[in-house]
Design a protein around this motif. Structure first.
Motif, PDB file in Angstrom:
ATOM      1  N   ARG A 240      26.986  42.601  23.168  1.00 18.49           N
ATOM      2  CA  ARG A 240      28.425  42.574  23.502  1.00 18.49           C
ATOM      3  C   ARG A 240      28.857  43.928  24.093  1.00 18.49           C
ATOM      4  NH1 ARG A 240      29.018  39.927  18.422  1.00 18.49           N
ATOM      5  NH2 ARG A 240      29.910  41.803  17.484  1.00 18.49           N
ATOM      6  N   LEU A 241      28.367  45.015  23.480  1.00 19.79           N
ATOM      7  CA  LEU A 241      28.743  46.344  23.992  1.00 19.79           C
ATOM      8  C   LEU A 241      28.184  46.552  25.402  1.00 19.79           C
ATOM      9  CD1 LEU A 241      28.466  48.815  20.967  1.00 19.79           C
ATOM     10  CD2 LEU A 241      30.510  48.011  22.114  1.00 19.79           C
ATOM     11  N   ALA A 242      26.955  46.066  25.643  1.00 18.39           N
ATOM     12  CA  ALA A 242      26.358  46.198  26.979  1.00 18.39           C
ATOM     13  C   ALA A 242      27.211  45.452  28.007  1.00 18.39           C
ATOM     14  CB  ALA A 242      24.935  45.676  26.959  1.00 18.39           C
ATOM     15  N   VAL A 243      27.691  44.262  27.602  1.00 18.07           N
ATOM     16  CA  VAL A 243      28.541  43.454  28.501  1.00 18.07           C
ATOM     17  C   VAL A 243      29.822  44.226  28.807  1.00 18.07           C
ATOM     18  CG1 VAL A 243      29.905  41.342  28.667  1.00 18.07           C
ATOM     19  CG2 VAL A 243      27.584  41.251  27.718  1.00 18.07           C
ATOM     20  N   VAL A 244      30.429  44.761  27.745  1.00 19.29           N
ATOM     21  CA  VAL A 244      31.712  45.473  27.927  1.00 19.29           C
ATOM     22  C   VAL A 244      31.511  46.681  28.839  1.00 19.29           C
ATOM     23  CG1 VAL A 244      33.388  46.901  26.720  1.00 19.29           C
ATOM     24  CG2 VAL A 244      32.757  44.710  25.789  1.00 19.29           C
ATOM     25  N   GLU A 245      30.425  47.442  28.601  1.00 20.36           N
ATOM     26  CA  GLU A 245      30.189  48.634  29.425  1.00 20.36           C
ATOM     27  C   GLU A 245      30.043  48.262  30.896  1.00 20.36           C
ATOM     28  OE1 GLU A 245      27.919  52.306  28.259  1.00 20.36           O
ATOM     29  OE2 GLU A 245      27.057  50.877  26.834  1.00 20.36           O
ATOM     30  N   ALA A 246      29.448  47.096  31.155  1.00 16.35           N
ATOM     31  CA  ALA A 246      29.257  46.670  32.551  1.00 16.35           C
ATOM     32  C   ALA A 246      30.574  46.214  33.165  1.00 16.35           C
ATOM     33  CB  ALA A 246      28.228  45.543  32.602  1.00 16.35           C
ATOM     34  N   MET A 247      31.419  45.554  32.360  1.00 16.91           N
ATOM     35  CA  MET A 247      32.624  44.926  32.935  1.00 16.91           C
ATOM     36  C   MET A 247      33.646  45.948  33.422  1.00 16.91           C
ATOM     37  SD  MET A 247      32.763  41.625  30.483  1.00 16.91           S
ATOM     38  CE  MET A 247      34.487  41.466  30.483  1.00 16.91           C
ATOM     39  N   GLY A 248      33.668  47.143  32.822  1.00 15.12           N
ATOM     40  CA  GLY A 248      34.602  48.177  33.273  1.00 15.12           C
ATOM     41  C   GLY A 248      34.358  48.526  34.726  1.00 15.12           C
ATOM     42  N   PRO A 249      33.154  49.045  35.069  1.00 15.05           N
ATOM     43  CA  PRO A 249      32.895  49.383  36.485  1.00 15.05           C
ATOM     44  C   PRO A 249      32.955  48.154  37.401  1.00 15.05           C
ATOM     45  CG  PRO A 249      31.219  50.358  35.029  1.00 15.05           C
ATOM     46  CD  PRO A 249      32.029  49.440  34.191  1.00 15.05           C
ATOM     47  N   MET A 250      32.551  46.979  36.853  1.00 17.37           N
ATOM     48  CA  MET A 250      32.560  45.767  37.707  1.00 17.37           C
ATOM     49  C   MET A 250      33.984  45.403  38.130  1.00 17.37           C
ATOM     50  SD  MET A 250      29.692  43.520  35.664  1.00 17.37           S
ATOM     51  CE  MET A 250      29.874  41.977  36.569  1.00 17.37           C
ATOM     52  N   SER A 251      34.954  45.675  37.263  1.00 22.16           N
ATOM     53  CA  SER A 251      36.328  45.231  37.552  1.00 22.16           C
ATOM     54  C   SER A 251      36.865  45.858  38.837  1.00 22.16           C
ATOM     55  CB  SER A 251      37.266  45.560  36.381  1.00 22.16           C
ATOM     56  OG  SER A 251      37.308  46.966  36.194  1.00 22.16           O
ATOM     57  N   TYR A 252      36.380  47.087  39.196  1.00 23.58           N
ATOM     58  CA  TYR A 252      36.846  47.737  40.426  1.00 23.58           C
ATOM     59  C   TYR A 252      36.383  46.977  41.670  1.00 23.58           C
ATOM     60  CZ  TYR A 252      37.987  51.936  37.692  1.00 23.58           C
ATOM     61  OH  TYR A 252      38.521  52.822  36.800  1.00 23.58           O
ATOM     62  N   LEU A 253      35.240  46.246  41.541  1.00 22.09           N
ATOM     63  CA  LEU A 253      34.620  45.611  42.717  1.00 22.09           C
ATOM     64  C   LEU A 253      34.978  44.133  42.847  1.00 22.09           C
ATOM     65  CD1 LEU A 253      31.047  47.201  42.470  1.00 22.09           C
ATOM     66  CD2 LEU A 253      32.959  47.962  43.892  1.00 22.09           C
ATOM     67  N   MET A 254      35.623  43.575  41.810  1.00 19.97           N
ATOM     68  CA  MET A 254      35.951  42.137  41.876  1.00 19.97           C
ATOM     69  C   MET A 254      37.036  41.891  42.919  1.00 19.97           C
ATOM     70  SD  MET A 254      35.883  41.267  37.813  1.00 19.97           S
ATOM     71  CE  MET A 254      36.791  39.748  37.911  1.00 19.97           C
ATOM     72  N   PRO A 255      37.021  40.698  43.557  1.00 21.28           N
ATOM     73  CA  PRO A 255      38.104  40.373  44.502  1.00 21.28           C
ATOM     74  C   PRO A 255      39.447  40.455  43.773  1.00 21.28           C
ATOM     75  CG  PRO A 255      36.339  38.750  44.595  1.00 21.28           C
ATOM     76  CD  PRO A 255      36.056  39.610  43.435  1.00 21.28           C
ATOM     77  N   SER A 256      40.455  41.016  44.454  1.00 24.75           N
ATOM     78  CA  SER A 256      41.745  41.270  43.805  1.00 24.75           C
ATOM     79  C   SER A 256      42.310  39.998  43.192  1.00 24.75           C
ATOM     80  CB  SER A 256      42.737  41.828  44.818  1.00 24.75           C
ATOM     81  OG  SER A 256      42.195  42.975  45.409  1.00 24.75           O
ATOM     82  N   GLU A 257      42.270  38.903  43.974  1.00 28.62           N
ATOM     83  CA  GLU A 257      42.901  37.666  43.458  1.00 28.62           C
ATOM     84  C   GLU A 257      42.126  37.131  42.257  1.00 28.62           C
ATOM     85  OE1 GLU A 257      39.773  36.585  46.418  1.00 28.62           O
ATOM     86  OE2 GLU A 257      41.436  38.062  46.334  1.00 28.62           O
ATOM     87  N   LYS A 258      40.802  37.344  42.264  1.00 32.17           N
ATOM     88  CA  LYS A 258      39.989  36.851  41.128  1.00 32.17           C
ATOM     89  C   LYS A 258      40.283  37.686  39.873  1.00 32.17           C
ATOM     90  CE  LYS A 258      37.444  33.755  43.338  1.00 32.17           C
ATOM     91  NZ  LYS A 258      37.635  32.314  43.059  1.00 32.17           N
ATOM     92  N   LEU A 259      40.403  38.996  40.111  1.00 31.44           N
ATOM     93  CA  LEU A 259      40.703  39.879  38.966  1.00 31.44           C
ATOM     94  C   LEU A 259      42.051  39.479  38.380  1.00 31.44           C
ATOM     95  CD1 LEU A 259      40.091  42.323  37.170  1.00 31.44           C
ATOM     96  CD2 LEU A 259      41.107  43.805  38.897  1.00 31.44           C
ATOM     97  N   GLU A 260      43.027  39.261  39.268  1.00 30.35           N
ATOM     98  CA  GLU A 260      44.375  38.873  38.818  1.00 30.35           C
ATOM     99  C   GLU A 260      44.304  37.572  38.027  1.00 30.35           C
ATOM    100  OE1 GLU A 260      48.628  39.096  38.661  1.00 30.35           O
ATOM    101  OE2 GLU A 260      47.041  40.528  38.973  1.00 30.35           O
ATOM    102  N   GLU A 261      43.487  36.665  38.539  1.00 24.01           N
ATOM    103  CA  GLU A 261      43.344  35.339  37.902  1.00 24.01           C
ATOM    104  C   GLU A 261      42.676  35.468  36.517  1.00 24.01           C
ATOM    105  OE1 GLU A 261      40.138  32.090  39.073  1.00 24.01           O
ATOM    106  OE2 GLU A 261      41.537  32.440  40.739  1.00 24.01           O
ATOM    107  N   GLN A 262      41.725  36.456  36.412  1.00 22.04           N
ATOM    108  CA  GLN A 262      40.943  36.575  35.171  1.00 22.04           C
ATOM    109  C   GLN A 262      41.666  37.370  34.083  1.00 22.04           C
ATOM    110  OE1 GLN A 262      37.933  35.245  34.274  1.00 22.04           O
ATOM    111  NE2 GLN A 262      38.188  34.037  36.152  1.00 22.04           N
ATOM    112  N   LEU A 263      42.606  38.215  34.501  1.00 22.83           N
ATOM    113  CA  LEU A 263      43.217  39.128  33.518  1.00 22.83           C
ATOM    114  C   LEU A 263      43.760  38.428  32.272  1.00 22.83           C
ATOM    115  CD1 LEU A 263      44.983  41.845  35.710  1.00 22.83           C
ATOM    116  CD2 LEU A 263      43.056  42.149  34.155  1.00 22.83           C
TER     117      LEU A 263
END
Length: 1637
Positions: A240-263
């Motif tokens: 779970r911690l490995a997933v969380v550590e990855a999701m932080g940097p990944m969030s900068y690269l996600m498509p804006s509308e997808k990030l908005e949709e996922q928040l």
């Protein structure tokens, strides 16, 4: 060929990777790296081949090789060609993926090799690794990790690959079933995202600037869906911690509308993890990245999530961070960053959430909230600007919080607010008041800092607040107008007392800033600030707190400095005075410390400053306002007694300066009505106020006190002073005390010309009615007041004319007070104060009557001298703090008694007056209680000294009582108490000078004999009876010569009385005149001598008194001077061991040199007459026998000891020095190993069980002790001391080491007793052929060591001794032969100039010694080598040349001997032989080369003495080696005092060897190979290291002479040595062999 050799070396090293010792593994790794630096490609290929061929080699050993490969690649990446890179990549790829299981160390090492190669050959690496990364097949764990690490280490090279990697990877995410695979995918995604961000951030430097974020957005989002929807819910926490550590940097690269949709799902998902994980840092870090990414895209969904975000994040801050766990501190930082992000976007809602939390009942919630408030005040200033009033109003509750942690957090918030302009708003003042309140917190008692950093004390809150206030005042410019003059409001209220120092400092700084803006700015505008304290209030407050200048962090200086800055606001007229005076006052504080400052002097300075201030202002209205304000402030200082006392003095000073008599009376009345009489400091203060006021207003002051006396205070009825009507009796007594004290102070302060006439009429009249009291306070005040009045009269202008009619009455009253004090203890200062008062009273007229005088003296003596000793009081009194007070009180009381008695004696300075005084003191001086005697004699000494100093004889009159007084004191010179003894001498000294004065000498006349008494006092400090006795004798001599004839008889008669003195020490003084009868009549008592001796002995047994013993010794001496033979025979007949009384009697025979010499000669004759021992068959041990001492020589030896142990025997011993020395030396020699007779053995055991015998009776010990004492007494203390410090005496008595002890003795004799030697040598020569082997050993050893000194040459003894010693070379005893060689060798040190003359003879002796056949342990050979080394410096070259080669070859085998002393001696000798090698240069050079390796290796010898010898030998060989560099190295690095860094040294030696003698390489290597089998570990390790350094420095041209195969085989074998240190050196050398391949 070369290649195969390198490969062979590498292979040898890689074979050794199986070694289990980590240091050896480390060295193998280093050696492989070293080979790799030389031939990187060859080594990488060898490693590749080795790993491929040794497929079964266990992975820990493969790791060492892979790590070496990584290092070689990293260090030589620029040199690698593509083909080698391919080989390495292929190998590393296979090693990494060979096992499907994850074997972390091994696969990580292989992965690191790939990452290292990827720095330059990224395409090749990717080409290979991508083959292991096929679509649809789950890759190896380390393939993904390698991708991740490559993306970090080579961003620009790797990012272009990421799109295709992501494309291949995404379908695999669903296939990953195992946690570790999921984790590594997360790890890869995290690092890929970070690399992409870095690439995009540095597009200007990137190889492909067209890359955009959306290139990766869809793949990243697809990966995100798997991670978030599937893996984030996994039960494994690490995943779970490995997933969380990855999701932080990944969030900068996600498509804006997808990030908005996922928040809406993402944020709750992340927040939910806080409940599942205790370690929250990674979650917070990732959350912060997600929040930043959301804000960057202008998300609208965050609004909905805000409440849950705040609700989850807030508790994270409320849980305190533990500094010992770094991640908790980091987590706090990340969460505060989250709050910053949210506060910038949603200021209203964040505040609406936070501010109500300040009212929480939970302390952690309040502290956490305040921390967040500080963060957002600092980090979101623009958003918070319009919220300031709202934030300030919400701080009301925290300001009232009593919790220290909350307080500290509030102070931090206030600091942040100050920087951002909050405190200028309405409500800011409340914040400042809070800060000042914290500065005023009381300082806790100092204690150790608590371990729990959260456990704050109010002390730490206070210190933080003080620092904050000062910083706000001095560094935040916008705060100036907020703080000035507002802070002045806190100066006068008493509750802010503890904050005064920081307040004053801040105010002074602010005022000075205002002055810089223009003078008027610093004026305090009372029209604008109604709450400010008045100038009078400020001045009063600052002046009063300055009276205790070091309290509260030195507030005195701060208060005075502030007062100075405010002078214009206080009164314009004060400018000049204050600017001059205040800095001087501050300087006085700073020059002193709390201990050194005189409080009285300091208060006087401040009161003078106040007077000068009033004079400068000179405005009665202003003064009236000022005094009113002072009186108003009085009640504020309840609980501050010292400050209040000083304020009273200030009021007295003000009233004195006040011209309005009505105001003075009104204020005095008010002071009397409002005083707190039950407090001592207040009573003192009020009284001093009245006294100071009386200086200018005596009439008003006395009138007001008269009103007070007549008032209803003491009648308990309603009236003028009705305010007192409800007071208890106790309080009434306290009021009376104050009244009486006021009268005393008025008498002291008021002008003398006015007050003398009022004393009896107005003052004493009102005091006398209160004497009948038991109240302690009232008593003490009465005594003090009478004392002050007496002083006032005494100091008055017309003192002589004033008749004090009530004096006797007052003295009687004081005596009553003294007598009423309990005798068993001193609890109060009543005695002391009453005696001081009497001291002043008795000076005044009229004289006291005789009965009154006697009563006064006896009462005071009994009250003070009979008190129990102070030590006893301390033991009884358990309160330690009280003990010091008691000690001071005792001292002050004794001083008061002395002063009183001096005052009485002053009235009658005559012999009669003195006699009268000592009639009272006499019984106390003779008391059997030590403490009473001690005090009485101390007082007597003070009185006699005073009498002498005041004596003024106009006519010569007899000092009729001198004898009686001297007899009273002189026996006390040997009192059991040191202090009594000292004072008794002082008394005798004064009495004799008084006598001289009465004889007509001037008082400053100095008599030499009497002055001698002072020098004798030193001898009385220690209770050593001998010294006391001697000193008393000297004192008696002085007295005898200075006492007049008419006084002598009275002195003697009185002295006889002293014999019955209860103190035995004093009775001893009477034993000075004994033994005269025997001197007169002893000559006719020859037949009775044995009986008399027996009687003396029995008396000594009966009475154990020192003076009896001394008298007995005198008796024995007198008898011996008349009948010496009889006395000696009688004493020798005493049973052994001699008891202490017999010893005492023997010692008495040492008194007179002629007699002592005759007795010593008799005893020497008795020692030599009989054989020293008899052989006795020892049946228990079969055929053996033991030696038993004969009794007469033993008794005579003991007697010699006793006589010579007496210091007086010195002259006689000196006269018989040679025979005594020789007899006792041979006595020691003959008693080594000799036993006592059986009857004496049992007796010695018995005597030691009953009590310690004087000495051991063992024959040898007895002889050694006697020789020792003979040397000491014969003026050779240095000899005895030198032998003792070298342990020679113990060695002498040990059979195995006896000769070593004799050597020590002979050396000491040569150094310190040279002139004694000719006769000693002459007497000893015959014993060289003694039948006793022990005597031959002793004499040879003695002579051998004497030859070590030049003294035998100076005394012309050398030839004789050398011939005699040479003659012992054929002695049957090995030890004698060895000692004879040592002696001959010692001639080199003792008489080097004689060696040349006898060179051939000496060398022949040494060579014979080396060839001694009867020498199983090489003892003689060893001595021969040592001695030869010494002789070589001094022999003729021609004498040695013929033997040089023979000796060198003869000693070579000893270099590696198991015996360290043989190694040392042979190596030293070899070094010395090199001096003679010039003629046989080539031949001897060969010997040097033969020994060189051995000498260099033995620098690692386990024995330091061998190392030292090697250093010497190498220094000597250096000049003969024809290599200047090597010679310099040996001379510089091998100095004895210098420590050697062996490895560095050998490296440099080998460099020089290979430059100068490259052809020697093979020979040197072969010699080293021999030492591979050495028994010494350090030498086994040094040999391969030596070879390694040789190889390192040899030129390529000379490499072929080495048999490499033999060398590598030998090293290979040594690589299996059991000691890791050896294997380490072998591995190191194997790496170096690359140089000669």
């Amino acid at each position: 060929m070369t290649e195969s050799r390198i490969k062979r070396l590498a292979t040898t090293l890689m074979d050794a990777t199986t070694d289990k010792d980590p240091l050896v593994q480390e060295q193998i790794y280093n050696a492989l790296c070293y080979l790799g630096e030389s031939e990187p490609e060859e080594i990488l290929n060898s490693c590749d081949e080795y790993l491929r061929q040794h497929d079964k080699l266990a992975y820990p050993h493969r790791v060492i090789i892979l790590k070496a490969m990584e290092t070689v690649v990293k260090n030589n990446i620029a040199l690698l060609d593509k083909s080698t890179a391919k080989v390495v990549i292929f190998l590393a790829s296979n090693e990494m993926t060979k096992s499907k299981e994850v074997i972390r160390d091994w696969q990580q090492a292989a992965s690191n090799v790939l990452v290292a190669v990827g720095q330059r050959f990224i395409n090749k690496v990717m080409e290979e690794v991508l083959t292991k990364f096929q679509p649809g097949i789950l890759p190896h764990y380390f393939v993904m990790q390698t991708f991740a690490n490559l993306s970090v280490s080579n961003v620009f090279g790797m990012v272009p690959f990421l799109n295709s990697i992501l494309g291949t990877m995404l379908p695999m995410l669903g296939m990953a079933k195992q946690d570790h695979m999921k984790s590594v995918f997360c790890y890869a995604l995290q690092h890929f995202s970070e690399s992409i961000q870095e690439y995009l951030a540095n597009l200007d430097k990137a190889p492909d600037p067209t890359v955009r974020k959306d290139t990766f957005s869809n793949e990243i989002f697809s990966a995100y869906e798997v991670l978030f929807n599937n893996w984030l819910q996994h039960r494994e926490a690490k995943l779970r911690l490995a997933v969380v550590e990855a999701m932080g940097p990944m969030s900068y690269l996600m498509p804006s509308e997808k990030l908005e949709e996922q928040l809406p799902k993402l944020i709750p998902g992340i927040l939910a993890l806080y409940k599942k994980h205790t370690e929250a840092f990674y979650i917070s870090k990732s959350l912060c990245q997600i929040l930043e990414a959301s804000v960057n895209i202008g998300s609208r969904s965050l609004d909905v999530q805000l409440d849950s975000l705040l609700g989850t994040l807030h508790p994270q801050i409320c849980a305190p961070a533990d500094p010992s766990v770094p991640l908790t501190v980091k987590n706090h930082t990340e969460v505060l960053r989250c709050f910053t992000v949210l506060a910038c976007s949603f200021p209203d809602r964040v505040l609406a959430f936070l501010l109500p939390k300040l009212e929480s009942s939970n302390e952690r919630t309040r502290v956490g909230t305040l921390l967040i408030m500080r963060q957002i005040i600092n980090s979101a200033p623009s958003q918070m600007e319009i919220k300031k009033p709202f934030i300030l109003s919400s701080m009301r509750l925290p300001l009232q919080d009593s919790n220290n942690k909350v307080k500290r957090a509030v102070v931090q918030v206030i600091s942040a607010m100050a920087h951002h302009g909050y405190l200028e708003q309405p409500g800011g003042e409340a914040m400042m008041e809070f800060l000042v309140r914290q500065c005023a917190l009381p300082s806790d008692a100092p204690k150790k800092q608590p371990l729990d950093a959260d456990d704050l004390t109010s002390d730490s809150v206070q210190s933080i607040s003080v620092n904050t206030l000062f910083l706000l005042s001095t560094t935040v410019d916008r705060m100036n107008n907020v703080l000035w003059p507002y802070l002045l409001e806190f100066v006068t209220p008493i509750q802010f007392t503890n904050a005064l120092t920081p307040l004053c400092k801040s105010l002074m700084y602010l005022a000075m800033k205002k002055q810089e803006e223009g003078e008027n700015a610093s004026l305090i505008r009372y029209d604008l600030n109604a709450n400010l304290p008045s100038p009078y209030a400020l001045t009063t407050r600052l002046l009063v707190v300055s009276s205790q200048p070091y309290v509260g962090d030195c507030r005195g200086a701060a208060a005075l400095r502030l007062l100075n800055v405010l002078h214009y606001s206080i009164h314009p007229a004060l400018d000049q005075l204050w600017s001059k005076k205040v800095p001087l006052l501050v300087e006085h504080i700073e020059e002193n410390t709390e201990k050194s400052l005189s409080q009285k002097e300091w208060e006087e300075k401040l009161l003078l400053f106040l007077q000068e201030t009033l004079a400068a202002v000179s405005d009665n209205t202003w003064i009236c306002h000022f005094v009113t304000e002072m009186c108003r402030q009085l009640n504020s200082y309840n609980g501050f007694p010292l400050e209040k006392n000083f304020l009273y003095k200030c009021i007295g000073t003000m009233l004195g300066a006040c011209t309005s008599k009505d105001l003075v009376q009104k204020q005095l009345q008010e002071l009397l009505e409002t005083a707190r009489y039950h407090e001592e400091a207040e009573r003192e203060g009020l009284a001093s106020c009245f006294g100071i006021c009386a200086i200018n207003h005596l009439e008003e002051t006395l009138a007001k006190l008269e009103d007070f006396v007549r008032s209803d205070v003491f009648k308990k009825s309603v009236g003028l002073f009705s305010i007192f009507k409800d007071r208890s009796d106790n309080e009434v007594e306290k009021i009376k005390s104050t009244l009486i004290l006021c009268y005393g102070y008025v008498a002291v302060y008021a002008p003398k010309e006015l007050v003398l006439s009022r004393i009896e009429a107005d003052i004493l009249k009102n005091i006398f009615q209160y004497f009948n009291t038991k109240d302690l306070t009232l008593k003490l005040c009465l005594i003090r007041s009478i004392c002050m009045i007496s002083q006032a009269i005494y100091n008055g202008v017309k003192c002589g004319d004033f008749i004090f009619s009530r004096k006797a009455e007052l003295v009687a009253q004081m005596v009553e007070f003294i007598k009423a004090e309990p005798l068993e203890a001193m609890r109060t200062p009543v005695r002391q104060r009453a005696m001081i008062t009497c001291t002043y009273l008795v000076i005044l007229e009229p004289h006291l009557s005789d009965p009154d005088r006697t009563e006064l003296i006896d009462s005071c003596l009994a009250s003070v001298l009979a008190l129990p000793p102070l030590e006893l009081v301390k033991e009884r009194d358990e309160n330690g703090g009280d003990a010091l007070h008691k000690e001071m009180l005792y001292g002050d009381t004794i001083s008061a008694l002395k002063d009183l008695l001096k005052s009485l004696l002053q009235r009658n300075l005559t012999p009669h007056g003195l006699q009268d005084m000592f009639a009272h003191l006499g019984p106390w001086i003779k008391s059997n209680k030590e403490h009473e005697r001690q005090r009485a004699v101390e007082v007597s000494a003070a009185l006699l000294d005073f009498y002498l100093s005041k004596l003024n004889v106009s006519t010569v009159i007899p000092f009729y009582n001198l004898g009686v007084l001297i007899a009273l004191f002189s026996p006390r010179c040997s009192d059991s108490l040191a202090s009594v003894r000292q004072h008794a001498v002082d008394c005798v000294y004064c009495l004799l000078y008084i006598q001289l004065c009465y004889e007509g000498f001037a008082r400053d006349h100095r008599d030499e004999m009497v002055e001698g008494l002072k020098a004798l006092k030193k001898g009385l400090e220690e209770p050593d009876f001998t010294v006391l006795f001697h000193t008393c004798n000297n004192i008696a001599m002085v007295i005898g010569k200075r006492v007049p004839p008419d006084q002598l008889m009275s002195l003697l008669l009185a002295m006889f009385e002293g014999l019955a003195d209860p103190d035995k020490n004093c009775s001893r003084a009477a034993t000075v005149m004994i033994n005269s009868l025997l001197k007169e009549r002893g000559g006719v008592l020859q037949e009775k001598v044995p009986d008399i001796m027996s009687i003396i002995h029995s008396k000594l047994e009966e009475v154990d008194e020192e003076h009896i013993r001394k008298a007995a010794q005198q008796t024995v001496y007198i008898l011996a001077s008349q009948h010496k033979s009889v006395v000696v025979s009688s004493l020798l007949g005493s049973s052994l061991p001699f008891d202490s009384h017999t010893c005492t009697m023997w010692r008495s025979l040492a008194t007179e040199p002629t007699l002592t010499s005759q007795i010593l000669e008799q005893l020497l004759e008795k020692v030599n007459r009989d054989v020293p021992y008899k052989e006795s068959k020892c049946f228990l041990l079969g055929s053996g026998s033991e030696r038993i001492a004969t009794p007469l020589p033993l008794a005579a030896t003991c007697a010699l000891y006793e006589i010579m142990s007496a210091p007086e025997s010195g002259a006689a011993v000196l006269g018989l020095y040679p025979p005594l020395f020789v007899t006792l030396l041979l006595r020691v020699s003959c008693t080594v190993g000799v036993q006592l007779p059986k009857n004496l053995q049992s007796r010695e055991r018995r005597s030691s069980s009953h009590g310690p015998a004087p000495r051991s009776l063992h024959p040898c010990s007895c002889a050694v002790e006697t020789l020792k004492v003979m040397l000491a007494r014969g003026g050779s203390e240095e000899v005895a001391r030198a032998v003792g410090s070298a342990g020679g005496w113990e060695l002498m008595a040990t059979p195995e080491r006896h000769h070593d002890g004799i050597t020590v003795l002979a050396g000491a004799m040569a150094r310190h007793a040279g002139p004694r030697l000719p006769l000693i040598v002459k007497n000893l020569i015959p014993t060289l052929s003694s039948v006793f082997e022990s005597q031959r050993i002793t004499t040879t050893a003695f002579f051998a060591e004497l030859l070590n000194s030049n003294v035998v040459n100076d005394l012309l003894l050398l030839e004789t001794m050398m011939d005699n010693v040479t003659g012992r070379q054929k002695d049957a005893c090995i030890l004698v032969r060895m000692l004879a060689l040592r002696g001959l060798g010692n001639i080199a040190c003792g008489s080097p100039e004689k060696v040349r003359k006898h060179g051939a003879k000496l060398l022949a002796s040494m060579v014979n010694g080396m060839d001694d056949k009867d020498d199983p342990h090489n003892l003689v050979a060893l001595e021969a080598m040592s001695s030869l080394s010494k002789l070589l410096d001094h022999v003729e070259e021609r004498d040695i040349q013929s033997m040089l080669l023979h000796i060198a070859i003869r000693i070579r085998p000893f270099f590696d001997s198991e015996q360290s002393d043989l190694r040392q001696s042979s190596i030293l000798l070899f070094g010395n032989l090199t001096k003679f090698s010039e003629c046989n240069c080539e031949v001897f050079f060969e010997q040097i080369l033969n020994g060189l390796v051995t000498l260099l290796l033995h620098l690692q010898d386990p024995k330091p003495e061998v190392v030292k010898a090697c250093k010497f030998a190498l220094r000597m060989c250096g000049p003969n080696m024809g290599c200047e560099g090597l010679c310099d190295m040996f001379l510089n690095h091998l100095r004895e005092d210098r420590s050697l860094h062996y490895g560095e040294f050998m490296n440099n030696v080998c460099k020089h060897l290979m430059q100068s003698y490259p052809e020697m390489l093979n020979r040197l290597i072969l010699t080293n190979l021999f030492y591979f089998k050495s028994n010494w570990v350090d030498i086994r390790a040094a040999a391969p290291m030596f070879i390694g350094f040789l190889v390192l420095h040899v030129d390529e041209d000379h490499c072929q002479q080495v048999d490499l195969d033999q060398l590598i085989s030998a090293l290979n074998l040594l690589l299996k040595d059991p000691v890791p240190a050896v294997r380490v050196k072998v591995a190191e050398t194997l790496g170096r062999l690359v140089r000669i391949l």
